[in-house]
Every structure is written in structure tokens, then in C-alpha cells.
Design a protein around this motif. Structure first.
Motif, short mmCIF file in Angstrom:
data_model
loop_
_atom_site.label_atom_id
_atom_site.label_comp_id
_atom_site.label_asym_id
_atom_site.label_seq_id
_atom_site.Cartn_x
_atom_site.Cartn_y
_atom_site.Cartn_z
N HIS A 112 0.56 -1.44 0.01
CA HIS A 112 -0.02 0.28 0.07
C HIS A 112 0.71 1.05 -0.14
O HIS A 112 1.60 1.37 0.44
CB HIS A 112 -0.29 0.28 1.14
CG HIS A 112 -1.69 1.58 1.48
ND1 HIS A 112 -2.91 1.42 0.71
CD2 HIS A 112 -1.29 2.22 2.64
CE1 HIS A 112 -3.32 2.74 1.19
NE2 HIS A 112 -2.65 2.82 2.00
N ALA A 151 -2.59 18.02 -7.04
CA ALA A 151 -3.28 17.55 -5.91
C ALA A 151 -1.90 17.48 -4.73
O ALA A 151 -2.59 18.18 -3.53
CB ALA A 151 -3.33 16.09 -5.99
N ARG A 168 4.66 3.32 -9.00
CA ARG A 168 3.11 3.34 -9.30
C ARG A 168 2.45 4.32 -10.15
O ARG A 168 3.16 4.89 -10.55
CB ARG A 168 2.65 4.47 -7.69
CG ARG A 168 2.96 2.91 -6.36
CD ARG A 168 1.51 1.57 -6.79
NE ARG A 168 2.49 1.78 -4.95
CZ ARG A 168 3.44 0.64 -4.62
NH1 ARG A 168 4.74 0.39 -5.82
NH2 ARG A 168 3.57 0.63 -3.57
N ALA A 213 -2.56 7.78 -10.62
CA ALA A 213 -4.19 7.90 -9.62
C ALA A 213 -3.23 7.06 -8.60
O ALA A 213 -4.66 7.34 -7.85
CB ALA A 213 -4.58 6.88 -10.85
N ALA A 214 -2.99 5.98 -8.89
CA ALA A 214 -2.85 5.56 -7.28
C ALA A 214 -1.69 6.58 -6.57
O ALA A 214 -2.33 6.96 -5.72
CB ALA A 214 -1.89 4.80 -7.40
N ILE A 238 -2.14 10.35 -6.68
CA ILE A 238 -3.22 11.16 -6.48
C ILE A 238 -4.23 10.15 -5.58
O ILE A 238 -4.75 11.05 -4.02
CB ILE A 238 -3.81 11.63 -7.80
CG1 ILE A 238 -3.61 12.42 -8.78
CG2 ILE A 238 -4.95 12.32 -7.08
CD1 ILE A 238 -3.63 12.84 -9.80
N GLU A 239 -4.58 9.11 -5.06
CA GLU A 239 -5.52 9.27 -4.73
C GLU A 239 -4.94 8.22 -2.95
O GLU A 239 -5.24 8.80 -1.84
CB GLU A 239 -5.25 7.56 -4.79
CG GLU A 239 -6.51 6.52 -3.82
CD GLU A 239 -6.55 5.02 -4.50
OE1 GLU A 239 -6.85 4.30 -3.49
OE2 GLU A 239 -6.92 4.65 -5.06
N ALA A 240 -3.47 8.43 -3.13
CA ALA A 240 -2.59 8.05 -1.50
C ALA A 240 -2.69 9.73 -0.90
O ALA A 240 -2.19 9.56 -0.18
CB ALA A 240 -1.08 7.59 -1.79
N HIS A 296 -4.40 11.88 -1.22
CA HIS A 296 -6.13 11.84 -0.89
C HIS A 296 -6.10 11.36 0.55
O HIS A 296 -7.67 11.83 1.47
CB HIS A 296 -6.99 12.21 -2.27
CG HIS A 296 -6.79 13.46 -2.96
ND1 HIS A 296 -7.28 14.79 -3.10
CD2 HIS A 296 -7.24 13.44 -4.54
CE1 HIS A 296 -7.00 15.22 -3.47
NE2 HIS A 296 -7.03 14.44 -4.67
N ALA A 297 -5.73 9.71 0.06
CA ALA A 297 -6.50 8.86 1.26
C ALA A 297 -5.81 9.60 2.75
O ALA A 297 -6.28 9.17 3.77
CB ALA A 297 -5.61 7.72 1.63
#
Length: 193
Positions: free
Chosen positions: A3, A45, A180, A183-184, A186-188, A190-191
């Protein structure tokens, strides 16, 4: 695959050579337009979350400050248009971005990149840009020597050929960081609360 967790306050996006004299041309496996678009989304982001963006460009004062090694490959005399070292418009006006000017492939040697990152407490860099196998790879190896954690945005970098890109992404980068998608990444970002 492990992760991905990113603390924006300790992370910098380091963008390699997305400038008018380098972006045009045929690239693989991703087009230059795709690389610029994905880079812009990551920059927005990261900035939104309080991270640091570094735009690296290669430039010269008069051509005499560039490296001139003796090589087997015939050197091509530079025919540089007046605006060749100008950042692409999509990234040129990013608020708070720091611009680093380099004279060789890597972004650390002879620049203030390490100083700017360390003064901000940054321990992780996200790398992207053109070319995967030259500027991005050299900067990645320098960052590894400086002790930075690295995340490579595979779809926000490209090379002259798909084979060059694939070799570096599959063989070198997994040994010195995490590979990565944008998108992954950016997701990390925002998470994290």
C-alpha cells in the motif's frame, strides 16, 4: 504490491524537463501530452495538500557550460530555438513551485535541489517527466544516493522508445523506490487525513 502512503508535507513532486524544447516529438510508451496532463494533476493534488513541487529544466548560458564527454555516439550539434528551455504552459504558473536549472542529465548535481528539499523537511520524492531513461533515471539514482524515498509515476514519464522506458521502470526503479500510476499517487495523497 505494498500500500502506498504519502505525507504531503514531507513529499515533493520533482518534474524533469517538461519544457518546450523537449516535450515535442515522438515518445513511447506514453505521449508527451499524456505525461504533461498526468503531471499537472499530480502537481495540483500535492499542492492542495501542502506538498512541494519542483520543476526541473535543462538550460545553458552559452552552450559552454554543458557537458561534452568523448563518446561512441556522434554528438549532435545543438540547434536550440529561443524558447527551448521555457517550461510548458500547463506547468509554468504553478503556485509555489520551485524551478531548478540543471546543466546535465541529473537534477541534483550542481543545483540547489537537495538543499531546497532538506530545508523543507522532505524525505520522499515523486518523480516524473521526460526522459525515463535519461533525466528521470539519473535524478532517481542521485536521489537514492542522497537517501530519499522515491515513488515513480510510471504513466507520467516516457522515453524515446518503449524499450528504454520499460527497462528502467521494470529493472532499475523497483530497486530504489516504488513504481505506481499517477492515479494511485493522487489517491494516496487524498487518503491521508
Amino acid at each position: 504490491m505494498e500500500h502506498l502512503s504519502l505525507n504531503a508535507a514531507k513529499t515533493a513532486l520533482v518534474v524533469i524537463d517538461l519544457q518546450q524544447g523537449i516535450v515535442p516529438g515522438t515518445r513511447a510508451p506514453h505521449s508527451s501530452a499524456q505525461v504533461v496532463e498526468k503531471t499537472k494533476h499530480m502537481a495540483e493534488a500535492l499542492t492542495e495538500k501542502g506538498g512541494f513541487v519542483v520543476l526541473v529544466k535543462v538550460s545553458t548560458v552559452d552552450g559552454r557550460d554543458m557537458l561534452k564527454p568523448k563518446t561512441d555516439a556522434a554528438p549532435t550539434p545543438p540547434q536550440l530555438p529561443e524558447d527551448w528551455d521555457v517550461l510548458v504552459p500547463e506547468l509554468a504558473d504553478l503556485p509555489g513551485a520551485h524551478v531548478v536549472v540543471k546543466r546535465q542529465w541529473g537534477a541534483f548535481f550542481g543545483t540547489d535541489l537537495d538543499l531546497q528539499l532538506r530545508r523543507r523537511g522532505i524525505d520522499t520524492i515523486i518523480l516524473c517527466g521526460i526522459s525515463t531513461s535519461i533525466g528521470v533515471d539519473t535524478t532517481a539514482r542521485e536521489a537514492y544516493h542522497h537517501g530519499y524515498h522515491q515513488v515513480f509515476a510510471e504513466d507520467a514519464m516516457t522515453a524515446g522508445t518503449e524499450a528504454e522506458h520499460t527497462y528502467v521502470v521494470n529493472t532499475i526503479f523497483p530497486r530504489i523506490g516504488k513504481v505506481r500510476s499517477s492515479a494511485a499517487i493522487i489517491e494516496a495523497l487524498h487518503a491521508r487525513a
